[in-house]
Enzyme design. Structure first.
Site, mmCIF file in Angstrom:
data_model
loop_
_atom_site.group_PDB
_atom_site.id
_atom_site.type_symbol
_atom_site.label_atom_id
_atom_site.label_comp_id
_atom_site.label_asym_id
_atom_site.label_seq_id
_atom_site.Cartn_x
_atom_site.Cartn_y
_atom_site.Cartn_z
ATOM 1 N N ARG A 27 39.170 50.216 36.910
ATOM 2 C CA ARG A 27 40.475 50.522 36.318
ATOM 3 C C ARG A 27 41.384 51.282 37.291
ATOM 4 O O ARG A 27 42.548 51.519 37.000
ATOM 5 C CB ARG A 27 40.289 51.373 35.048
ATOM 6 C CG ARG A 27 39.444 50.712 33.993
ATOM 7 C CD ARG A 27 39.309 51.605 32.789
ATOM 8 N NE ARG A 27 40.569 51.779 32.114
ATOM 9 C CZ ARG A 27 41.080 50.965 31.223
ATOM 10 N NH1 ARG A 27 40.407 49.890 30.874
ATOM 11 N NH2 ARG A 27 42.239 51.208 30.668
ATOM 12 N N GLU A 492 44.528 38.325 47.164
ATOM 13 C CA GLU A 492 43.978 39.535 46.533
ATOM 14 C C GLU A 492 42.761 40.081 47.243
ATOM 15 O O GLU A 492 42.695 41.260 47.532
ATOM 16 C CB GLU A 492 43.496 39.189 45.113
ATOM 17 C CG GLU A 492 44.518 39.146 44.066
ATOM 18 C CD GLU A 492 43.832 38.832 42.751
ATOM 19 O OE1 GLU A 492 43.926 39.673 41.848
ATOM 20 O OE2 GLU A 492 43.196 37.769 42.606
HETATM 21 C C1 F6R Z 1 44.111 38.350 39.320
HETATM 22 C C2 F6R Z 1 44.111 39.136 38.103
HETATM 23 C C3 F6R Z 1 45.416 39.541 37.547
HETATM 24 C C4 F6R Z 1 45.372 39.465 36.007
HETATM 25 C C5 F6R Z 1 46.669 40.031 35.430
HETATM 26 C C6 F6R Z 1 46.688 39.968 33.912
HETATM 27 O O1 F6R Z 1 42.826 38.104 39.790
HETATM 28 O O2 F6R Z 1 43.079 39.466 37.587
HETATM 29 O O3 F6R Z 1 46.465 38.787 38.056
HETATM 30 O O4 F6R Z 1 45.189 38.145 35.628
HETATM 31 O O5 F6R Z 1 46.824 41.363 35.834
HETATM 32 O O6 F6R Z 1 45.649 40.726 33.372
HETATM 33 P P1 F6R Z 1 45.169 40.490 31.884
HETATM 34 O O7 F6R Z 1 44.600 39.113 31.818
HETATM 35 O O8 F6R Z 1 44.159 41.553 31.646
HETATM 36 O O9 F6R Z 1 46.375 40.636 31.011
#
Ligand code: F6R
Length: 613
Positions: A27, A492
């Site tokens: 996190r 990333e």
């Molecule tokens: C890329 C990644 C991010 C998430 C984005 C949305 O690998 O993990 O781009 O897809 O931050 O996050 P959620 O799905 O948790 O809303």
């Protein structure tokens, strides 16, 4: 975006807090800190950098005595990562300490008011405002819980807070609004945490805190209240998954483990919804009558979940013949969207707590649309806010870069598209049957890609191309959407500059960037467009690019005439093909990152849950 833990018991708190924080590092991981009530005094230890720095500084917590404490792992918003800006923050009075996940939007105003009253600040963070506000009320009343209750309504924004007071050293007060918070019941000890893995080693019995709730606890007693002080009864729940689900289990990284978990995650997501040749979406109300009135479907999400939405546009329009648009959540809210009760808004989110996505969902509801969320984290804010929720059963995803959550989100999109098409009558029985059959076969097909031989092939290409400075992902139709995700993964985790374009778009500008040694990853799995994509491959080859092509076994030989490297994927129903094309791209990014010496699971500047706008 920051994780918090709290412990009140009879054991030494610091090692338990640090261990809990290690499970929340996904996190945020730019600094960490703990505050523990010792025998005589409160002790704070903080350190910029990874949690390990704090562990080293405190001898894994052994150097910090005391049985009640709070801890924090940070992803900086207000103020750069530094020892001073790390949590916990202590009030100017020295009596109150606070850990916080979220963002206090009116911190400047509150800070100015407190400064006027002579309160001093030592950091640049919004959280110090919370510590000082509670501290200010406490100085006036001498009532710790009352002071928290006075402060909470003055805070705008989002928060999960853990708060200690030197005069009540056995007690922790915690409160929640728009950031996740879990209470854990132990035997002679109790916990709070931002997420289940932080406390799962100690207890499987939890209560999920709701917005507007606070909890006051020590090692023996726990009381839940709303913000006005009315006692509330909380539902006690049992976590059914094992701690091993959130551990690396023999893999070098969570990302690799989660790539390999995809067949299982797909099975868990699809199997319960495929029964006797039918798609069954329990608890979902999308009747033919309602769907016939839907003029447009919006899919709203961020990052990779947005790329699932881009794919979903192809899939839903093909199946349902309803105009469909993918919108980035950060844009949706401020774009004055043409949304009303004739729109279905599908929200996609792994964490269920992404700030922009949650705000977009609330806006869509306000505008009168029916909302349906596709979410992985059970009981998360988005899951609770949407009119209806379909869960992806990917299990806990720990690596910051998503893999298995993406795959399962896409799987739910297939289920939804075919389900709605059946309701609408836009898909004939034969096609519907073919979709269901292909969905049943999908987890097995994903497994076929993850063989030793295939993985070694990807490793070989990663070792050949990792030194490149620029990469372009090109493809047509659904391949062009998967390019977006493949390219994001490379950026990333491998910090390699990468862009994604529909192959036909390349010559309208970006081709000027192709030169000797540019890496082009060409996806050519859409059979009717294979020759066209190959023509684009020839164009980039003519300008010096090194081309790695991902294609079907049937077209591999032909593709090998143009490309420098070939990776193949099994053939499945064309609409489902992206689910398979994705997997070698994930592996490629992973191994390129390893070759470049990157921290795969915790890439720089990123955090798994983005709970600020
Ligand atoms: C890329 C990644 C991010 C998430 C984005 C949305 O690998 O993990 O781009 O897809 O931050 O996050 P959620 O799905 O948790 O809303």
């Amino acid at each position: 975006m920051c994780g918090i833990v709290g412990y009140a018991g009879n054991r030494q708190a610091a090692p338990i807090l640090l261990e809990g924080l290690s499970k929340l590092e996904y996190r945020g991981y730019d600094s960490a800190g703990i505050c523990v009530h010792g025998v005589k005094e409160m002790q704070v230890a903080k350190a910029k950098g990874r949690l390990q720095v704090l562990c080293d500084k405190t001898e894994n917590g052994q150097a910090v005595p005391g049985c009640v404490g709070i801890g924090h792992t940070r992803w900086a918003t207000h103020g750069a990562p530094s020892d001073v800006n790390s949590h916990p923050h202590v009030s100017d009075s020295g009596k109150i300490s606070v850990v916080h996940n979220g963002i206090i939007e009116n911190e400047a105003k509150l800070r100015a008011q407190l400064l006027e009253k002579g309160v001093k600040f030592h950091s640049e963070t919004d959280t110090e405002v919370v510590a000082n506000l509670v501290g200010y009320y406490y100085e006036q009343t001498g009532n710790f819980i009352g002071a928290v209750r006075q402060a909470l309504p003055r805070l705008e924004g989002s928060y999960a807070l853990g708060i200690l007071c030197t005069d009540l050293p056995d007690t922790i007060v915690a409160a929640k609004k728009d950031s996740p918070l879990i209470f854990g019941y132990g035997d002679g000890e109790n916990y709070i945490a931002s997420d289940v893995p932080a406390i799962l080693k100690h207890t499987q019995t939890v209560s999920y805190m709701e917005d507007g709730e606070m909890v006051v606890f020590n090692n023996k007693s726990v009381r839940f209240f709303d913000f006005v002080g009315e006692p509330i009864e909380k539902k006690v729940e049992t976590i059914t998954w094992e701690l091993s689900a959130a551990e690396r289990g023999g893999f070098d990284h969570f990302m690799l483990k989660e790539i390999f978990e995809q067949p299982k995650a797909l099975r868990d997501t699809l199997s319960p919804r495929l029964k006797n040749g039918e798609i069954v979406l329990d608890g979902i109300d999308l009747s033919a009558e309602y769907l016939k009135d839907v003029r447009k479907i919006y899919l709203v999400a961020c990052g990779s979940a947005y790329y699932v939405s881009v794919l979903a546009k192809y899939i839903i329009e093909k199946a349902c013949r309803i105009p469909t648009e993918a919108v980035m959540a950060s844009e949706f809210r401020y774009s004055d969207p043409v949304v009303d009760e004739h729109n279905l808004v599908i929200i996609i989110s792994q964490s269920g707590e992404t700030a922009d996505t949650l705000a977009a969902l609330r806006e869509a509801k306000r505008l009168g649309a029916k909302t349906l969320a596709v979410v992985n984290v059970v009981g998360s804010a988005i899951a609770k806010t949407a009119d209806q929720t379909i869960y992806t059963w990917a299990g806990p995803e720990i690596a910051v870069a998503t893999t298995k959550a993406f795959s399962t989100q896409l799987a739910v999109v297939y289920l939804l598209a075919a389900y709605m098409a059946k309701q609408l009558g836009t898909m004939d029985d034969e096609t519907y049957g073919a979709w269901v059959e292909a969905l049943e076969a999908l987890p097995g097909a994903a497994e076929q890609i993850l063989t030793k031989e295939n993985v070694e092939k990807v490793q070989y290409y990663a070792s050949r191309y990792y030194g490149h400075h620029d990469a372009f992902y090109i493809g047509r139709n659904v391949d062009s959407a998967i390019c977006l995700e493949g390219s994001l993964k490379l950026k990333e985790v491998a910090y390699l500059h990468s862009e994604a374009y529909p192959a036909g778009e390349l010559k309208h500008g970006p081709i000027s960037l192709i030169e000797n040694g540019t890496l082009v990853v060409a996806l050519a799995t859409v059979q009717p467009l294979f020759d066209k994509t190959m023509a684009n491959v020839r164009e980039v080859k003519a300008r010096g690019a090194d081309v790695l092509c991902v294609t079907l076994q049937e077209t591999a030989e032909e593709a090998a005439k143009q490309a420098d490297g070939i990776l193949t994927v099994p053939t499945i129903l064309p609409v489902l093909q992206p689910s398979l094309t994705l997997i070698p791209l994930q592996l490629f990014s992973y191994y390129v990152a390893l070759n470049r010496g990157c921290d795969v699971d915790k890439p720089r500047n990123l955090a798994k849950s983005v709970t600020v706008e």
